[in-house]
Scaffold this motif. Sequence first.
Motif, PDB file in Angstrom:
ATOM      1  N   ARG A  32       1.220  -0.977  -0.528  1.00 21.21           N
ATOM      2  CA  ARG A  32      -0.130  -0.065   0.281  1.00 21.21           C
ATOM      3  C   ARG A  32       0.461   1.378   0.309  1.00 21.21           C
ATOM      4  NH1 ARG A  32      -4.783  -2.064   4.157  1.00 21.21           N
ATOM      5  NH2 ARG A  32      -4.946  -3.933   3.352  1.00 21.21           N
ATOM      6  N   GLU A  33       1.699   1.453   0.683  1.00 20.58           N
ATOM      7  CA  GLU A  33       3.146   2.327   0.391  1.00 20.58           C
ATOM      8  C   GLU A  33       3.510   2.273  -0.681  1.00 20.58           C
ATOM      9  OE1 GLU A  33       4.392   2.389   4.251  1.00 20.58           O
ATOM     10  OE2 GLU A  33       2.397   2.427   5.054  1.00 20.58           O
ATOM     11  N   LEU A  34       3.948   1.047  -1.180  1.00 18.85           N
ATOM     12  CA  LEU A  34       5.368   1.214  -2.887  1.00 18.85           C
ATOM     13  C   LEU A  34       4.347   1.378  -3.576  1.00 18.85           C
ATOM     14  CD1 LEU A  34       7.498  -0.653  -3.466  1.00 18.85           C
ATOM     15  CD2 LEU A  34       5.781  -2.746  -4.211  1.00 18.85           C
ATOM     16  N   LEU A  35       3.169   1.233  -3.934  1.00 21.75           N
ATOM     17  CA  LEU A  35       2.173   2.216  -5.375  1.00 21.75           C
ATOM     18  C   LEU A  35       2.023   3.439  -5.056  1.00 21.75           C
ATOM     19  CD1 LEU A  35       0.599  -1.001  -5.505  1.00 21.75           C
ATOM     20  CD2 LEU A  35       3.040  -0.743  -6.893  1.00 21.75           C
ATOM     21  N   LEU A  36       2.956   4.586  -5.650  1.00 21.68           N
ATOM     22  CA  LEU A  36       2.687   5.673  -5.198  1.00 21.68           C
ATOM     23  C   LEU A  36       2.403   6.177  -6.953  1.00 21.68           C
ATOM     24  CD1 LEU A  36       6.471   6.852  -4.217  1.00 21.68           C
ATOM     25  CD2 LEU A  36       4.776   6.400  -2.761  1.00 21.68           C
TER      26      LEU A  36
ATOM     27  N   THR B 184       4.994   3.904 -11.281  1.00 16.56           N
ATOM     28  CA  THR B 184       6.148   4.988  -9.912  1.00 16.56           C
ATOM     29  C   THR B 184       5.689   4.453  -8.765  1.00 16.56           C
ATOM     30  OG1 THR B 184       5.399   6.913 -11.130  1.00 16.56           O
ATOM     31  CG2 THR B 184       6.083   7.011  -9.210  1.00 16.56           C
ATOM     32  N   THR B 185       7.135   4.316  -7.680  1.00 18.55           N
ATOM     33  CA  THR B 185       7.170   3.326  -6.336  1.00 18.55           C
ATOM     34  C   THR B 185       7.536   3.732  -5.805  1.00 18.55           C
ATOM     35  OG1 THR B 185       8.780   1.566  -6.837  1.00 18.55           O
ATOM     36  CG2 THR B 185       6.890   0.797  -8.223  1.00 18.55           C
ATOM     37  N   ALA B 186       8.029   3.300  -4.628  1.00 17.97           N
ATOM     38  CA  ALA B 186       8.857   4.006  -3.122  1.00 17.97           C
ATOM     39  C   ALA B 186       9.759   3.488  -3.792  1.00 17.97           C
ATOM     40  CB  ALA B 186       8.541   3.631  -2.591  1.00 17.97           C
ATOM     41  N   LEU B 187      10.529   2.352  -5.026  1.00 18.47           N
ATOM     42  CA  LEU B 187      11.894   1.668  -4.821  1.00 18.47           C
ATOM     43  C   LEU B 187      13.214   2.973  -5.061  1.00 18.47           C
ATOM     44  CD1 LEU B 187      11.075  -1.338  -7.148  1.00 18.47           C
ATOM     45  CD2 LEU B 187      11.278  -1.292  -4.493  1.00 18.47           C
TER      46      LEU B 187
ATOM     47  N   PRO C   6      16.476   3.554  -7.480  1.00 18.95           N
ATOM     48  CA  PRO C   6      16.999   2.927  -8.891  1.00 18.95           C
ATOM     49  C   PRO C   6      17.671   1.482  -8.567  1.00 18.95           C
ATOM     50  CG  PRO C   6      17.231   5.488  -8.691  1.00 18.95           C
ATOM     51  CD  PRO C   6      16.162   5.180  -7.540  1.00 18.95           C
ATOM     52  N   ASP C   7      18.570   1.932  -7.211  1.00 22.05           N
ATOM     53  CA  ASP C   7      19.739   0.286  -6.879  1.00 22.05           C
ATOM     54  C   ASP C   7      18.721  -0.512  -6.047  1.00 22.05           C
ATOM     55  OD1 ASP C   7      18.757   2.661  -4.505  1.00 22.05           O
ATOM     56  OD2 ASP C   7      21.009   1.460  -3.578  1.00 22.05           O
ATOM     57  N   GLU C   8      17.513  -0.511  -5.498  1.00 20.41           N
ATOM     58  CA  GLU C   8      16.217  -1.700  -4.900  1.00 20.41           C
ATOM     59  C   GLU C   8      15.882  -2.257  -5.713  1.00 20.41           C
ATOM     60  OE1 GLU C   8      15.629   0.631  -0.709  1.00 20.41           O
ATOM     61  OE2 GLU C   8      14.167   1.254  -2.875  1.00 20.41           O
ATOM     62  N   LEU C   9      16.497  -4.422  -5.172  1.00 19.23           N
ATOM     63  CA  LEU C   9      15.395  -5.182  -5.721  1.00 19.23           C
ATOM     64  C   LEU C   9      14.413  -5.286  -4.971  1.00 19.23           C
ATOM     65  CD1 LEU C   9      16.277  -6.552  -8.471  1.00 19.23           C
ATOM     66  CD2 LEU C   9      17.468  -8.292  -6.624  1.00 19.23           C
ATOM     67  N   ILE C  10      12.995  -5.779  -5.229  1.00 19.66           N
ATOM     68  CA  ILE C  10      13.000  -6.558  -4.598  1.00 19.66           C
ATOM     69  C   ILE C  10      12.557  -8.006  -4.425  1.00 19.66           C
ATOM     70  CG2 ILE C  10       9.756  -7.294  -4.261  1.00 19.66           C
ATOM     71  CD1 ILE C  10       9.302  -4.867  -5.666  1.00 19.66           C
ATOM     72  N   THR C  11      13.031  -8.533  -3.321  1.00 16.48           N
ATOM     73  CA  THR C  11      13.276  -9.814  -3.588  1.00 16.48           C
ATOM     74  C   THR C  11      12.384 -10.790  -2.998  1.00 16.48           C
ATOM     75  OG1 THR C  11      14.021  -9.495  -0.846  1.00 16.48           O
ATOM     76  CG2 THR C  11      15.708  -9.570  -2.848  1.00 16.48           C
ATOM     77  N   GLU C  12      10.969 -10.557  -2.006  1.00 16.15           N
ATOM     78  CA  GLU C  12      10.462 -11.232  -1.848  1.00 16.15           C
ATOM     79  C   GLU C  12       9.055 -10.464  -1.748  1.00 16.15           C
ATOM     80  OE1 GLU C  12      11.230 -14.308   0.655  1.00 16.15           O
ATOM     81  OE2 GLU C  12      12.422 -11.892   1.475  1.00 16.15           O
ATOM     82  N   VAL C  13       7.670 -11.572  -1.772  1.00 12.84           N
ATOM     83  CA  VAL C  13       6.276 -10.484  -1.133  1.00 12.84           C
ATOM     84  C   VAL C  13       5.675 -11.471  -0.463  1.00 12.84           C
ATOM     85  CG1 VAL C  13       4.213  -9.835  -1.996  1.00 12.84           C
ATOM     86  CG2 VAL C  13       5.853  -9.716  -3.793  1.00 12.84           C
ATOM     87  N   GLU C  14       5.369 -10.843   0.833  1.00 15.82           N
ATOM     88  CA  GLU C  14       5.163 -11.367   1.997  1.00 15.82           C
ATOM     89  C   GLU C  14       4.176 -11.173   1.904  1.00 15.82           C
ATOM     90  OE1 GLU C  14       7.391 -11.069   4.754  1.00 15.82           O
ATOM     91  OE2 GLU C  14       6.250 -11.764   6.916  1.00 15.82           O
TER      92      GLU C  14
END
Length: 290
Positions: A150-154, A158-161, A163-171
Amino acid sequence: MKAPDFRYHRPTTVEEAIALLADAGDDGKVIAGGQSLVPIMNMRLAEPETLVDLTGVDELRTGSKTPSGACYGATTTHMMFEYELVPDVTRGLLPHAAAGIGYPAIRNRGTVGGSLAHSDSSAEWPTVMAALDAAVHVRSVRGARTVPVRELLLGFFTTALEPDELITEVEVPGLAPTARWGMYKMCRKPGEFAESLAVALGEAEPDGPWREVELWLGAAADRPLRLNSTEEAVRGEAFADLLPDRLVAPLAADLGQDLSAIDPTGRHALQLHAVTVQRALQSAERGDTA
Ligand SMILES: Cc1cc2nc3c(=O)[nH]c(=O)nc-3n(C[C@H](O)[C@H](O)[C@H](O)COP(=O)(O)OP(=O)(O)OC[C@H]3O[C@@H](n4cnc5c(N)ncnc54)[C@H](O)[C@@H]3O)c2cc1C
């Protein structure tokens, strides 16, 4: 048109992937299933100089139960959810959502992490994962963090990521045995993105009344939307005889629209959303999608 030239890396570990991303800086991009990124590159709407391909990182393509639900590696494909090659803790919601995404070829390559990072509000995973209150685990060379979807999707793409960040898992939190869900996707023909996408989640005793219902809508705004006014309008009701017209006014309120000023195109879209929400609620009540 074809994509411009780029440097290509295919790491085999998360450590390697995040180091490559850090080195690439703002001109680097991760590629997972490529089902969104490749068309965008071919249209030259994105021109990354470096691509870091995640398909060689086996540790990202896993799924396992946790005490509170399940954790899925970012490159778990839509098809792995559809055919339950990873555990389902949502009483069928995840496999149902996955089966509605695009065509088999898309589902075979497209990934849950890629869909969330792409942040298209017409896509299945953003709305479903927001409704389930899922969170993504994110890594970079600077450290790790957890971000609720809910906070990732802006907004659109457009997301809160960073450029150097990788999503590794979805919990994903598991649904209680008394939970009910319904989902309805409206699209012109199977395989297309949604024109409207509703998810209803609620708690009820077996054959008993609804205690609570939570409603989420996709393809209506720049990100999945919680429908607070619509939830209020249907609170305490049974849904078998609910007509879409009853939902139009509260939906307009949720979308911040003035019904008296809305044009015919806007009114048509609102009516579509009212139908998808009605069908999601009725399906949840009947339990026929679980
Ligand atoms: C014809 C067609 C029909 C489709 N229909 C639907 C549909 O009905 N419903 C639906 O939901 N989707 C649909 N899609 C989209 C599809 O589901 C994509 O797979 C998905 O949106 C993106 O996932 P991907 O793994 O292919 O990501 P990619 O295309 O590889 O990447 C997408 C974006 O996410 C970033 N990214 C990818 N993985 C990560 C990660 N782990 N961490 C950080 N950033 C990452 C990339 O850098 C890129 O910016 C359709 C696609 C096509 C081509």
